[in-house]
Design an enzyme around this catalytic site. Structure first.
Site, short mmCIF file in Angstrom:
data_model
loop_
_atom_site.label_atom_id
_atom_site.label_comp_id
_atom_site.label_asym_id
_atom_site.label_seq_id
_atom_site.Cartn_x
_atom_site.Cartn_y
_atom_site.Cartn_z
N LEU A 1 0.84 -1.20 0.00
CA LEU A 1 0.00 0.00 0.00
C LEU A 1 0.88 1.25 0.00
O LEU A 1 1.97 1.25 0.58
CB LEU A 1 -0.91 0.04 1.24
N ASP A 2 0.39 2.33 -0.62
CA ASP A 2 1.08 3.61 -0.57
C ASP A 2 1.19 4.09 0.88
O ASP A 2 0.39 3.69 1.74
CB ASP A 2 0.32 4.67 -1.37
N ARG A 3 2.13 4.99 1.12
CA ARG A 3 2.37 5.53 2.46
C ARG A 3 1.06 6.02 3.12
O ARG A 3 0.78 5.70 4.27
CB ARG A 3 3.35 6.70 2.37
N ARG B 1 -5.39 6.01 -7.58
CA ARG B 1 -5.24 7.47 -7.56
C ARG B 1 -5.11 8.03 -8.97
O ARG B 1 -5.72 9.05 -9.31
CB ARG B 1 -4.02 7.83 -6.70
#
Length: 290
Positions: free
Chosen positions: A133-135, A233
């Site tokens: 997962l992204d930050r 996103r």
């Protein structure tokens, strides 16, 4: 890594090497096992891969410890462990924590926390992240504890058999009740972080369902068929509905200080048993408030 099997009639007469291949150990894994000091035991006595198994015997595999990358150091932190067994670890990651550290993160990452947890439990493992997962994305992360389970889960991933569903809140009024975005994604030429939709990019497939619509935003559920960097996103920003709070692909938002994205559902087959497993994670406080 340790594995133990009781040999019944159907496996009698097989060599240990053939039996392990039947258990989905790859040829590459078995080769590394032999070269790097892995051992096999029959009835607690050391044996060889060419040994022919007999009904009623017990086979035990002992793989050598995996080397940890020098760039990854353990760091004590609180982990939200959803599930754990000898092969896998399921975590609920908080927003603001990178899954894998970048140069600027040092050892402040989920991977560093996992290493510290392994050390605390005297587990001789390194980190194998399966679903990253992204930050600033929160939610469920699937981790393989050792090389074998990682290889099997990676195969499921390649065949799109690991199901992930996200909750996202996006700008504007999404008109379709549901849909699929298939725009290809590539790295932006002048950036090491940002991605863009481009016909020369990699195939990226995102399914979505609109759950609630308001005058200025929409709440949606998203299922990834592929797992490109920043896929959700990028796809929704390209569609004109950037995620709320996503300052890279959209705009800052007064009510949330990160992109409004959470991995709420994860489903896959257990790499060793084949049992179907499903996990859910409630929305964190900031998304509930939003």
């Amino acid at each position: 890594m340790k594995c133990t099997w009781f040999i019944d009639k159907q496996y009698a007469g097989m060599t240990i090497h053939a039996f392990l291949k039947q258990q989905q150990f790859s040829r590459r894994f078995l080769k590394k096992l032999k070269v790097n000091g892995g051992k096999v035991f029959v009835n607690d006595e050391i044996s060889f891969f060419r040994y022919v198994l007999k009904e009623g015997e017990t086979l035990r595999l002992l793989a050598p410890e995996e080397k940890r990358p020098e760039t990854l150091q353990p760091k004590q932190m609180e982990l939200d462990i959803v599930y754990e067994d000898d092969a896998i670890l399921i975590l609920n990651k908080r927003a603001g924590l990178p899954t894998i550290p970048s140069i600027r993160d040092g050892n402040q990452s989920l991977a560093s926390g996992i290493l510290a947890y392994y050390d605390e439990k005297n587990l001789p493992y390194t980190v194998h992240i399966v679903t990253r997962l992204d930050r600033d994305t929160s939610g469920l992360v699937l981790v393989a504890k050792h090389r074998h389970s990682h290889a099997l889960l990676a195969e499921q991933q390649k065949e799109h058999k690991i199901k992930r569903i996200y909750t996202a809140i996006v700008e504007g009024h999404v008109k379709e009740a549901q849909g699929t975005i298939t725009s290809r994604i590539m790295r932006k030429p002048d950036s090491i972080i940002e991605r863009i939709v481009h016909p020369n990019g990699q195939i990226a497939i995102t399914h979505f369902w609109v759950k609630e619509v308001h005058s200025t935003y929409s709440k949606i559920e998203v299922e990834l068929e592929t797992g490109r960097t920043h896929q959700i996103r990028v796809h929704f920003a390209h569609k004109g509905h950037a995620l709320l709070g996503d300052t890279l692909y959209g705009n800052a938002h007064a009510l949330i200080n990160r992109q409004a994205l959470h991995c709420q559902y994860l489903a896959f087959s257990h790499p060793l048993t084949g049992i179907e497993m499903t996990f859910t994670a409630c929305l964190p406080e900031d998304l509930q408030r939003l």
